[in-house]
Design a protein around this motif. Sequence first.
Motif, PDB file in Angstrom:
ATOM      1  N   ASN A   1      47.113 102.470 -15.438  1.00 11.39           N
ATOM      2  CA  ASN A   1      46.127 103.130 -14.575  1.00 11.39           C
ATOM      3  C   ASN A   1      45.004 103.745 -15.412  1.00 11.39           C
ATOM      4  O   ASN A   1      45.149 104.013 -16.606  1.00 11.39           O
ATOM      5  CB  ASN A   1      46.783 104.177 -13.662  1.00 11.39           C
TER       6      ASN A   1
ATOM      7  N   GLU B   1      43.570 106.659 -15.543  1.00 13.18           N
ATOM      8  CA  GLU B   1      43.783 107.975 -16.158  1.00 13.18           C
ATOM      9  C   GLU B   1      44.547 107.838 -17.478  1.00 13.18           C
ATOM     10  O   GLU B   1      44.198 108.463 -18.490  1.00 13.18           O
ATOM     11  CB  GLU B   1      44.554 108.878 -15.196  1.00 13.18           C
ATOM     12  N   THR B   2      45.588 107.021 -17.485  1.00 13.89           N
ATOM     13  CA  THR B   2      46.367 106.821 -18.708  1.00 13.89           C
ATOM     14  C   THR B   2      45.543 106.101 -19.765  1.00 13.89           C
ATOM     15  O   THR B   2      45.595 106.443 -20.954  1.00 13.89           O
ATOM     16  CB  THR B   2      47.654 106.025 -18.404  1.00 13.89           C
TER      17      THR B   2
ATOM     18  N   GLN C   1      42.363 106.262 -20.185  1.00 15.41           N
ATOM     19  CA  GLN C   1      41.416 107.222 -20.743  1.00 15.41           C
ATOM     20  C   GLN C   1      42.111 108.187 -21.701  1.00 15.41           C
ATOM     21  O   GLN C   1      41.585 108.502 -22.771  1.00 15.41           O
ATOM     22  CB  GLN C   1      40.724 108.003 -19.620  1.00 15.41           C
ATOM     23  N   ARG C   2      43.322 108.660 -21.307  1.00 11.93           N
ATOM     24  CA  ARG C   2      44.064 109.598 -22.163  1.00 11.93           C
ATOM     25  C   ARG C   2      44.419 108.941 -23.496  1.00 11.93           C
ATOM     26  O   ARG C   2      44.278 109.548 -24.557  1.00 11.93           O
ATOM     27  CB  ARG C   2      45.332 110.080 -21.440  1.00 11.93           C
TER      28      ARG C   2
END
Length: 350
Positions: A45, A47-48, A50-51
């Motif tokens: 996903n 968000e992951t 990007q992290r």
Amino acid sequence: MPKSKDSPAGSASEQRRLQMVDIARLAGVSVSTVSRALNGSELVNAETRQRVADLARSLNYSINFGARNLRLQENKTVAVVVPYDASSRQHISDPFFLSIVGSIADALTDRGYDMLLSRVDAEHLDLASHWFDSGKAIGLVLIGQWRHHDQLNEMAARKLPLVVWGGEMPQQLYCSVGGDNVLGGTLATRHLLQLGRRRIAFVGDAQLPEVWLRRQGYAQALREAGLDVDPALELPAPFEPGVATGVLRDFCAREQGFDAVVCCSDVLALLTIQALRAAGRSVPGDVAVIGYDDMPLAAYCDPPLTTVHQPVAEAGAELVEALLGQLRGERAGPRTMPVYLKLRESAPAP
């Protein structure tokens, strides 16, 4: 014969594997998820992804996607990044952006490459490295240095294939291509002095490297004429028209003692002419105005605009050649392109 763990290639591979383990531990995911995220897999996903990308940057992690893509001949995409100022939100439809992006697109097409167009917050220019780190682009072209020359140097230190449209700055590690901004500012100001103007205003945000260099030329020409720079006649107007309009109208209503203006873009020059007329002053009768860029619209406004011509049509080829040179392993230094003054009726010949 297999490579030993003590060989340079083996050490580099082992170092990357250990870094991936660190990233996985800090992100709270598996090593395989880190691998997929760094390769831009949609199975992870956003968000992951990007992290993981943020952690990879913090650990100076890099994957040699360039070598992989050259070997497999599977990627001929260059990311062209147009940063934006979050406070002013200068739109990509700005005539200068459209012209230079079009010039780059033509140059890439002529050489058989594809273009990926992207935007990043100008406060976080380093986010542009995502396109290279993820393997989606083999190199980056950034339009403008904005206020974070340091972030551009950091990307260059990571050996990212990177070329920036802008001016040559002190302690610069990255490759820049741009017009001779100091000369442009000097030519504009000297011409106004030759017209007999002595109270010359300067419109543009000198916190931006290109504008700072243009201001250097402006100040140099004033000193040559025995004049001091008057801070009251310097207006740090942003390039975005919606914000600049109000700033310029306030300035023209407040400051009545100037008889000429050097503007750092053609759009700012047109807005200045409007603001002067709103204040009851004529151009060039009361105030002579010079723009910068020589966009096509400059010849058709009222009055036609005297402006510093930038080699935007040639810039695309210069930017692309500088980037492809880096991909071939060549060292690419700054390239400064010539500029000249295009005389029209807003500041005519003496």
